[in-house]
Write a protein that holds these residues in place. Structure first.
Motif, PDB file in Angstrom:
ATOM      1  N   VAL A  21       0.658  -1.283  -0.102  1.00 34.41           N
ATOM      2  CA  VAL A  21      -0.003   0.047   0.028  1.00 34.41           C
ATOM      3  C   VAL A  21       0.965   1.189  -0.103  1.00 34.41           C
ATOM      4  N   GLY A  22       0.716   2.115  -1.082  1.00 36.80           N
ATOM      5  CA  GLY A  22       1.564   3.405  -1.412  1.00 36.80           C
ATOM      6  C   GLY A  22       2.931   3.367  -1.426  1.00 36.80           C
ATOM      7  N   ARG A  23       3.152   2.039  -2.210  1.00 35.43           N
ATOM      8  CA  ARG A  23       4.551   2.027  -2.596  1.00 35.43           C
ATOM      9  C   ARG A  23       4.576   1.405  -3.741  1.00 35.43           C
ATOM     10  N   THR A  24       5.806   1.712  -4.605  1.00 34.42           N
ATOM     11  CA  THR A  24       6.028   1.018  -5.769  1.00 34.42           C
ATOM     12  C   THR A  24       6.508  -0.498  -5.500  1.00 34.42           C
ATOM     13  N   THR A  25       5.766  -1.466  -6.136  1.00 34.27           N
ATOM     14  CA  THR A  25       6.170  -2.858  -5.650  1.00 34.27           C
ATOM     15  C   THR A  25       6.532  -3.567  -7.182  1.00 34.27           C
ATOM     16  N   LEU A  26       7.739  -4.040  -7.066  1.00 31.83           N
ATOM     17  CA  LEU A  26       8.210  -4.886  -8.244  1.00 31.83           C
ATOM     18  C   LEU A  26       8.101  -6.454  -7.844  1.00 31.83           C
ATOM     19  N   ILE A  27       7.118  -7.285  -8.302  1.00 33.04           N
ATOM     20  CA  ILE A  27       7.180  -8.433  -8.091  1.00 33.04           C
ATOM     21  C   ILE A  27       7.502  -9.565  -9.179  1.00 33.04           C
ATOM     22  N   ILE A  28       8.439 -10.253  -8.995  1.00 35.69           N
ATOM     23  CA  ILE A  28       8.973 -11.282 -10.026  1.00 35.69           C
ATOM     24  C   ILE A  28       8.268 -12.766  -9.449  1.00 35.69           C
ATOM     25  N   ALA A  29       7.612 -13.127 -10.246  1.00 37.22           N
ATOM     26  CA  ALA A  29       6.854 -14.374 -10.049  1.00 37.22           C
ATOM     27  C   ALA A  29       6.698 -15.277 -11.276  1.00 37.22           C
TER      28      ALA A  29
END
Length: 198
Positions: free
Chosen positions: A138-146
């Motif tokens: 929440v409220g963050r830039t999130t990079l998810i590698i999956a």
């Protein structure tokens, strides 16, 4: 983004500043990460969480653990938050991931990198990790590698990588309509989930 490697061509920047020009200490105040191979040190659970912010109070550590869905498990350990990892107790992969997520919550970085954060989790732990990640993002830039595509279906943008190149991008629904590669990956993922649940 965490600068374990630099690009051979082009650049990676935050706010227009090339990461090569950012001091490492400053970079780690901006970028936090959780990898599939969780690293906990032989110290108390509280100290493992406090690695995110060494001066955090006990209440802040507990709040981070609650948000990471690991507080109840910690409370059940022989010495609670003072339990020494690898000595007084051994945590499952999913539990260790949630301790790492608590650490990241405490660090409160604006950018997150989550690399296969549910890779070694059982289904119950995976659900709890997903809840913790939702809280964390929440409220963050999130990079998810999956590779588990179910973990990214709600992402604002999914980049499909094939042979080291981005071949498609969009939301889950957009890619299901327009990307043959994503459709193929989703069908393989869906088939694997169906087989494992039967």
């Amino acid at each position: 983004v965490p600068r374990f490697w630099d690009p051979h061509a082009g650049s990676v920047s935050i706010g227009g500043v090339d990461l090569k020009d950012v001091d490492q200490r400053e970079l780690y105040r901006l970028v936090g990460f959780v990898f599939q191979d969780v690293q906990l040190i032989r110290a108390t659970i509280a100290d493992n969480i406090r690695l995110g912010r060494p001066n955090a109070s006990s209440a802040e550590v507990v709040d981070a653990a609650r948000a990471a869905r690991i507080h109840d498990r910690i409370e059940a350990l022989p010495a609670g938050y003072e339990t020494v990892v690898g000595e007084d107790a051994h945590l499952s992969g999913g539990e260790a991931q949630r301790v790492s997520i608590a650490r990241l919550l405490l660090a409160d970085t604006p950018i997150l990198v989550l690399d296969e954060a549910t890779a070694f989790a059982d289904p119950e732990s995976e659900a709890e990790i997903q809840e913790a990640i939702s809280e964390l993002a929440v409220g963050r830039t999130t990079l998810i590698i999956a590779h588990r595509l179910s973990t990214i279906v709600h992402a604002d943008q999914i980049c499909v990588v094939e042979d080291g190149r981005i071949v498609d991008r969009g939301t889950h629904d957009e890619l299901m309509r327009s990307s043959a590669t994503y459709q193929r990956l989703w069908a393989a993922h869906d088939g694997a989930v169906t087989r494992s649940s039967s």
